[in-house]
Design a protein around this motif. Structure first.
Motif, short mmCIF file in Angstrom:
data_model
loop_
_atom_site.label_atom_id
_atom_site.label_comp_id
_atom_site.label_asym_id
_atom_site.label_seq_id
_atom_site.Cartn_x
_atom_site.Cartn_y
_atom_site.Cartn_z
N HIS A 1 0.85 -1.20 0.00
CA HIS A 1 0.00 0.00 0.00
C HIS A 1 0.88 1.25 0.00
O HIS A 1 0.65 2.19 -0.77
N ARG A 2 1.91 1.26 0.85
CA ARG A 2 2.78 2.43 0.95
C ARG A 2 3.62 2.59 -0.31
O ARG A 2 3.90 3.72 -0.75
N ARG A 3 4.04 1.48 -0.93
CA ARG A 3 4.77 1.58 -2.18
C ARG A 3 3.91 2.23 -3.26
O ARG A 3 4.37 3.06 -4.04
N ALA A 4 2.62 1.84 -3.29
CA ALA A 4 1.70 2.44 -4.26
C ALA A 4 1.53 3.93 -3.99
O ALA A 4 1.51 4.74 -4.92
N LEU A 5 1.42 4.31 -2.72
CA LEU A 5 1.30 5.73 -2.37
C LEU A 5 2.53 6.51 -2.79
O LEU A 5 2.43 7.64 -3.29
N LEU A 6 3.71 5.91 -2.60
CA LEU A 6 4.95 6.58 -3.01
C LEU A 6 4.95 6.82 -4.51
O LEU A 6 5.34 7.90 -4.99
N ASP A 7 4.50 5.82 -5.27
CA ASP A 7 4.43 5.96 -6.72
C ASP A 7 3.45 7.06 -7.11
O ASP A 7 3.72 7.89 -8.00
N LEU A 8 2.29 7.12 -6.43
CA LEU A 8 1.28 8.13 -6.75
C LEU A 8 1.77 9.54 -6.43
O LEU A 8 1.54 10.48 -7.21
N THR A 9 2.41 9.72 -5.28
CA THR A 9 2.92 11.05 -4.94
C THR A 9 4.05 11.48 -5.87
O THR A 9 4.19 12.66 -6.19
N HIS A 10 4.84 10.50 -6.31
CA HIS A 10 5.91 10.80 -7.27
C HIS A 10 5.31 11.38 -8.56
O HIS A 10 5.76 12.41 -9.07
N HIS A 11 4.25 10.71 -9.08
CA HIS A 11 3.65 11.16 -10.34
C HIS A 11 2.88 12.46 -10.16
O HIS A 11 2.95 13.35 -11.02
N LEU A 12 2.13 12.60 -9.05
CA LEU A 12 1.41 13.84 -8.81
C LEU A 12 2.37 15.02 -8.66
O LEU A 12 2.15 16.10 -9.21
N GLY A 13 3.44 14.80 -7.90
CA GLY A 13 4.42 15.87 -7.71
C GLY A 13 5.03 16.31 -9.02
O GLY A 13 5.20 17.51 -9.29
N ALA A 14 5.38 15.33 -9.87
CA ALA A 14 5.98 15.67 -11.17
C ALA A 14 5.01 16.44 -12.04
O ALA A 14 5.39 17.42 -12.71
N ARG A 15 3.73 16.03 -12.04
CA ARG A 15 2.73 16.73 -12.86
C ARG A 15 2.51 18.16 -12.36
O ARG A 15 2.35 19.09 -13.16
N LEU A 16 2.52 18.33 -11.05
CA LEU A 16 2.36 19.67 -10.49
C LEU A 16 3.55 20.56 -10.86
O LEU A 16 3.38 21.71 -11.28
N ARG A 17 4.75 20.02 -10.68
CA ARG A 17 5.95 20.84 -10.92
C ARG A 17 6.09 21.22 -12.39
O ARG A 17 6.42 22.36 -12.72
N THR A 18 5.85 20.26 -13.29
CA THR A 18 5.99 20.58 -14.71
C THR A 18 4.91 21.55 -15.17
O THR A 18 5.08 22.25 -16.16
N GLY A 19 3.79 21.60 -14.45
CA GLY A 19 2.73 22.56 -14.78
C GLY A 19 2.85 23.87 -14.04
O GLY A 19 1.98 24.73 -14.17
N GLY A 20 3.93 24.02 -13.22
CA GLY A 20 4.11 25.24 -12.45
C GLY A 20 3.04 25.45 -11.41
O GLY A 20 2.60 26.59 -11.17
N GLN A 21 2.60 24.35 -10.76
CA GLN A 21 1.49 24.43 -9.82
C GLN A 21 1.89 23.89 -8.45
O GLN A 21 2.92 23.23 -8.29
N ALA A 22 1.04 24.17 -7.48
CA ALA A 22 1.19 23.63 -6.12
C ALA A 22 -0.19 23.25 -5.61
O ALA A 22 -1.19 23.84 -6.01
N THR A 23 -0.24 22.25 -4.73
CA THR A 23 -1.51 21.80 -4.19
C THR A 23 -1.63 22.14 -2.71
O THR A 23 -0.63 22.12 -1.98
N GLY A 24 -2.84 22.43 -2.28
CA GLY A 24 -3.05 22.80 -0.88
C GLY A 24 -3.61 21.69 -0.02
O GLY A 24 -3.67 21.82 1.20
N ALA A 25 -4.02 20.55 -0.65
CA ALA A 25 -4.61 19.46 0.13
C ALA A 25 -4.52 18.17 -0.66
O ALA A 25 -4.42 18.17 -1.89
N LEU A 26 -4.56 17.05 0.07
CA LEU A 26 -4.60 15.73 -0.55
C LEU A 26 -5.82 14.97 -0.05
O LEU A 26 -6.19 15.07 1.13
#
Length: 335
Positions: A207-232
């Motif tokens: 479960h935690r490995r899957a979460l790590l993968d998801l945060t990796h992809h979300l973080g990359a999508r946010l950074r390449t789009g010049g964005q930041a998130t306020g909540a998960l």
């Protein structure tokens, strides 16, 4: 109860034969299609929407079931999207009718109080919104393991177990009562990523490995789009098709993967999953804003600074080379 009172639709959207939620662009297109039926649409990203079709029934001169059939035909023909639609007198019953269906696609109607009671009573308490594994275990310790038993329990008993507010709310839900109106408007700007397991996964390490993968992809999508998130928001889907959802506001808006991962792990831990049979995990970044407008607390931690530099390098190589570029070693499996 008349047909006119059966006017709330909970629509779950899926590509035929595809388990993952729709891409954001496809989801927005389907929302546009739904708003062509009724203006009273509440987006529930990444894969659902809630509709109030009372006005649409008068406008089209038809009933809610026929409107649901119209939605299914148009979504499949125009967007190649299959819809599972729950239809009832309130949002809770419509959601349960759609989400507890054993099949994908189709229309599931709870037309009267007797049918709703017969449908609700045998469901596990986990099927009710707001009940996670930890709460279910607490209730199970008192013999309250089904919705029917929960509905039959005295309200003061539930309030002693769960607290005054939570006990009252759960008592109403167990009886099929939900006065919540359909909230129209556009969805909060969000990004979502989902991991579906090949089998029912009991191992919390996976479960935690899957979460790590998801945060990796979300973080990359946010950074390449010049964005930041306020909540998960974390949604865990179980083998019996029930779900648990938890949300947390971040200390500050960010696209930094370690910060997202820490929050995701805390959300997961808060669910108290012990040997739960998990079918899939969805992580959604909400309250997205331009990164340059997000407040940021300066850090003098050299490790944090190094991690930001590593992220920048990984993002550049991913842009150039795709998945063959650099990634974190923790995301790689050892053969």
């Amino acid at each position: 109860m008349t047909d006119r009172q059966i006017s709330i639709l909970h629509v779950v959207l899926r590509r035929p034969g595809v388990a993952a939620p729709l891409a954001a662009e496809a989801y927005d297109q389907v929302l546009g299609l739904l708003r062509g039926i009724t203006p009273v649409v509440e987006p529930l990203p990444p894969d659902a929407a809630l509709l109030d079709v009372r006005g649409a029934q008068r406008y089209f001169g038809t009933d809610a079931v026929q409107l649901a059939e119209m939605i299914r035909v148009r979504a499949l023909a125009q967007q190649d999207v299959d819809c599972t639609i729950g239809l009832a007198a309130n949002p809770l019953l419509a959601r349960l009718a759609a989400n507890t269906s054993s099949t994908t696609g189709g229309i599931h109607v709870l037309a009267d109080p007797e049918a709703a009671r017969a449908f609700l009573d045998p469901l596990p308490v986990l099927a009710l919104p707001g009940v996670g594994p930890a709460t279910a275990r607490t209730l199970g310790g008192y013999g309250l393991d089904t919705v029917g038993r929960l509905a039959a329990a005295p309200l003061p008993t539930l309030q002693r177990i769960l607290g005054a507010s939570a006990g009252r709310q759960l008592h109403q839900r167990a009886r099929g009562i939900d006065p919540t109106p359909v909230a129209t408007g556009t969805p909060t700007r969000s990004l979502a990523a989902e991991h579906s397991f090949d089998r029912d996964e009991l191992d919390p390490v996976e479960h935690r490995r899957a979460l790590l993968d998801l945060t990796h992809h979300l973080g990359a999508r946010l950074r390449t789009g010049g964005q930041a998130t306020g909540a998960l928001t974390l949604t865990v889907r179980y083998a019996d098709r029930s779900t648990s959802t938890r949300s947390r506001t971040l200390a500050e808006p960010t696209a930094h993967t370690p910060a997202l991962t820490t929050t995701a792990y805390r959300l997961h831990d808060a669910l108290g999953l012990q040997r739960a049979r998990v079918r899939g995990i969805t992580l959604r970044a909400e309250g997205i804003r331009p990164a340059e407008l997000a407040p940021h607390q300066l850090s003098l931690d050299p490790v944090d600074d190094r991690n930001h530099r590593i992220e920048a390098v990984i993002d550049r190589t991913t842009t150039l080379f795709g998945s063959t570029g650099l990634t974190r070693a923790s995301l790689r499996r050892v053969a």
